[in-house]
Design an enzyme around this catalytic site. Structure first.
Site, short mmCIF file in Angstrom:
data_model
loop_
_atom_site.label_atom_id
_atom_site.label_comp_id
_atom_site.label_asym_id
_atom_site.label_seq_id
_atom_site.Cartn_x
_atom_site.Cartn_y
_atom_site.Cartn_z
N TYR A 1 -6.35 0.44 5.57
CA TYR A 1 -6.14 -0.65 6.52
C TYR A 1 -7.42 -1.22 7.12
O TYR A 1 -7.51 -2.42 7.37
CB TYR A 1 -5.23 -0.19 7.66
CG TYR A 1 -3.77 -0.12 7.27
CD1 TYR A 1 -3.11 -1.28 6.84
CD2 TYR A 1 -3.04 1.05 7.34
CE1 TYR A 1 -1.75 -1.23 6.49
CE2 TYR A 1 -1.68 1.10 7.00
CZ TYR A 1 -1.05 -0.05 6.58
OH TYR A 1 0.27 -0.02 6.23
N GLY A 19 4.57 -0.50 3.99
CA GLY A 19 3.53 -0.22 4.97
C GLY A 19 4.05 0.02 6.37
O GLY A 19 5.13 0.56 6.57
N SER A 20 3.24 -0.40 7.33
CA SER A 20 3.44 -0.07 8.74
C SER A 20 4.75 -0.61 9.28
O SER A 20 5.26 -1.64 8.85
CB SER A 20 2.28 -0.68 9.52
OG SER A 20 2.59 -0.76 10.89
N SER A 21 5.24 0.07 10.33
CA SER A 21 6.44 -0.39 11.02
C SER A 21 6.13 -1.57 11.94
O SER A 21 7.03 -2.09 12.60
CB SER A 21 7.07 0.75 11.80
OG SER A 21 6.12 1.26 12.73
N GLY A 22 4.87 -1.99 11.96
CA GLY A 22 4.53 -3.22 12.68
C GLY A 22 4.90 -4.47 11.90
O GLY A 22 4.52 -5.58 12.27
#
Lengths: 427, 149
Positions: A396, B76-79
């Site tokens: 990231y 990916g992210s939970s954002g």
């Protein structure tokens, strides 16, 4: 979607406007999923912070924290007065460490917003764990417990290692769950969706934290959002290893659940892990696959002069902080390199007490809390090249901050912090 | 006059029709932006411009703002949802979303983006829609019309 009488009453507005908006969102979300009902939850982890620039502006323009909660946690453009949360709710990571704001190039006005936000969430009854790894500081769901958690690395951990049941919730659904104690009964809440899909046969020993990170990074890219089952373990892993494994698999792919045969609670045997079904695919993981994962995770690493070493993604445990202390004790960081280590506030307090923080600071590094470089977009000024021991962060950080990132072992990262050079290589 | 019947009652040759399940209702049309890579929300897009930023993504550097985004699903992210939520408020959201794999990230993300969205298609949109095709989405009726470029 079928609603119980209690849910109908909430949906109709009998429990106030905020609860009505929360139910409205849960119904729209549940119908989008194709869920048939909601399930009760008494363990919600989410985020309601307003320190990001976009949210700060929104808050200033539309009327403060209730406006932010209304829009970003309930999908309601109307500003609603937010009542106390109905169920046990924890706050995940924040956008900055107020104790290190200046070093993180955060303006004092933003720290004021952080402090006001802290008071706001305290009043609502949301507990300030302020970490991506709540399970390290006391929020440890039990097997079978229905949860509504955000944070992909935490979701995969509690589903897989603890046997709790959660989907990867988002900011809005977690906010709605806090006010209602409800979440769509879909996905990993249902037993029939928890069986393995892909068999991963280990041909090599996976021992270190870095090795578990590489394994996760490799598998995530292949299985995406399916459920890998790892077989052929030679050494029992521990919490930091599984934490890094899951974080990596949830970054290169969308893995939210896995099984390790003989290790994780729903996988005593292969048959149990696959719930009697045959694997869709068998994937072998050997030296060549490990090398490929290493090369992929190091895609952006080019220049060997390292400006910044960032550890603590996911937030470090005491064990990991002590490991760093042992590597660092008696040395000084290179004048060109900074070392920031991120951990939950509660863990930092123990590290302070144990003298670990002082060891890190004496060497020239800092132990920070509440946030990380990717979530808070906080790095030392002028950073071009970073070194990390987390495959997730290596994935990231370059995308978010436009820097190069080297991935390696914790020891290689500390070596880079001391010498200012990256000398890591796949052992 | 069979040719006349064909042009009035049947779909013209350059139009393909897909049927799917409504995720979020509404009607929209726009140019297609197609990828076979799953999309990360947080850390995968810049929500202020709708640009894909993930390092090894096929659409890196391209914006989905105002496009009909056609993709396999979310990762990916939970954002994920909060990033698409911000994209909507910043005026950088896709006009519509068509995807194959249902997850909580994409469901919630689509709901808070407020753009028409469909899934569960009778044929694979990734095989029938190319970047640059003009796509009309009627999510309320579950119909996608693809006008090939």
């Amino acid at each position: 979607m079928k609603l119980t009488d209690e849910e109908q009453a909430m949906y109709a507005g009998d429990r106030g406007v905020a609860v009505q908006r929360a139910m409205d969102l849960l119904v729209r979300y549940g119908e989008a999923l194709g869920a048939e009902s909601l399930v009760d939850t008494n363990n919600v982890c989410g985020t309601v912070g307003a320190t990001m620039p976009f949210l700060r502006d929104y808050s200033a323009k539309h009327g403060g924290f209730d406006a932010v909660f209304s829009e970003f946690n309930l999908d309601s453009a109307d500003v609603i007065e937010i009542p106390k949360v109905k169920v046990y709710s924890s706050h995940l990571q924040q956008g900055l460490d107020p104790e290190h704001a200046e070093r993180q190039n955060v303006h004092s006005d933003v720290v004021k917003i952080y402090r006001a936000g802290e008071a706001y969430t305290g009043k609502l009854g949301i507990q300030p764990l302020n970490t991506c790894a709540p399970y390290q500081v006391g929020n440890v769901p039990v097997k079978g417990e229905h949860c509504a958690w955000m944070e992909s690395s935490a979701v995969i951990y509690i589903n897989s290692v603890l046997g709790a049941r959660t989907n990867a919730e988002g900011r809005e659904s977690a906010g709605a769950a806090m006010l209602t104690g409800k979440i769509p009964y879909w996905g990993f809440h249902l037993e029939e969706n928890r069986g393995g899909t892909h068999l991963i046969e280990l041909d090599i020993d996976v021992r270190t934290v870095a090795d578990w990170g590489l394994l996760g990074y490799y598998i995530g890219e292949i299985v995406q959002d399916r459920i890998p089952v790892i077989n052929g373990l030679q050494h029992v892993p521990n919490m930091p290893k599984l934490k890094h494994f899951g974080a990596a698999a949830a970054s290169s792919g969308g893995v939210e659940m896995y099984h390790v045969i003989g290790q994780t609670p729903e996988a005593p045997t292969l048959a149990a892990a696959f719930r009697g079904q045959r694997p869709l695919e068998t994937i072998r993981y050997g030296a060549a696959e490990r090398r490929l994962a290493y090369e992929r995770v190091n895609t952006t690493g080019k220049d060997t002069q390292v400006d910044f070493v960032m550890l603590g993604c996911p937030h470090y445990s005491m064990e990991q902080i002590w490991e760093v202390c042992q590597l660092l004790e008696g040395q000084r960081l290179s004048g060109n390199t900074q070392l920031w280590i991120f951990t939950p506030k509660a863990t930092k307090q123990m590290a302070d007490q144990a003298g670990y923080t002082k060891i890190i600071e004496d060497a020239g590094g800092f132990l920070m809390t509440d946030t990380c470089s990717s979530v808070g977009r906080v790095m030392p000024k002028g950073t071009r090249v970073a070194a990390v021991d987390s495959a997730k962060q290596a994935h990231y950080l370059p995308a978010i901050m436009g820097v190069q990132a080297w991935f390696g072992t914790t020891a290689e990262c500390i070596q880079a912090a001391v010498t200012g050079r990256w000398t890591g290589a796949l052992a | 006059m069979s040719t006349l019947i064909e042009t009035t009652n049947a779909t013209p040759a350059n139009i393909i029709v897909l049927r799917g399940r409504k995720v979020v209702g509404g009607v929209a049309e726009g140019e297609a932006l197609v990828t076979t890579d799953r999309i990360s929300g947080w850390g995968g897009i810049d929500p202020r411009t709708g640009t894909i930023i993930e390092t090894r993504h096929a659409l890196r550097g391209q914006s989905f703002a105002g496009k009909v985004l056609v993709f396999p699903g979310a990762k990916g992210s939970s954002g994920w949802s909060s990033q698409f939520h911000i994209a909507r408020l910043a005026g950088a959201a896709p006009a519509a979303m068509l995807f194959n794999e249902m997850t909580t990230k994409i469901a919630l993300g689509a709901v808070v983006t407020h753009a028409p969205a469909l899934t569960d298609f009778d044929r694979n949109p990734l095989e029938l829609i190319e970047t640059g095709d003009w796509v009309k989405v009627d999510a309320d009726r579950g119909i996608v019309e693809i006008i090939k470029k």
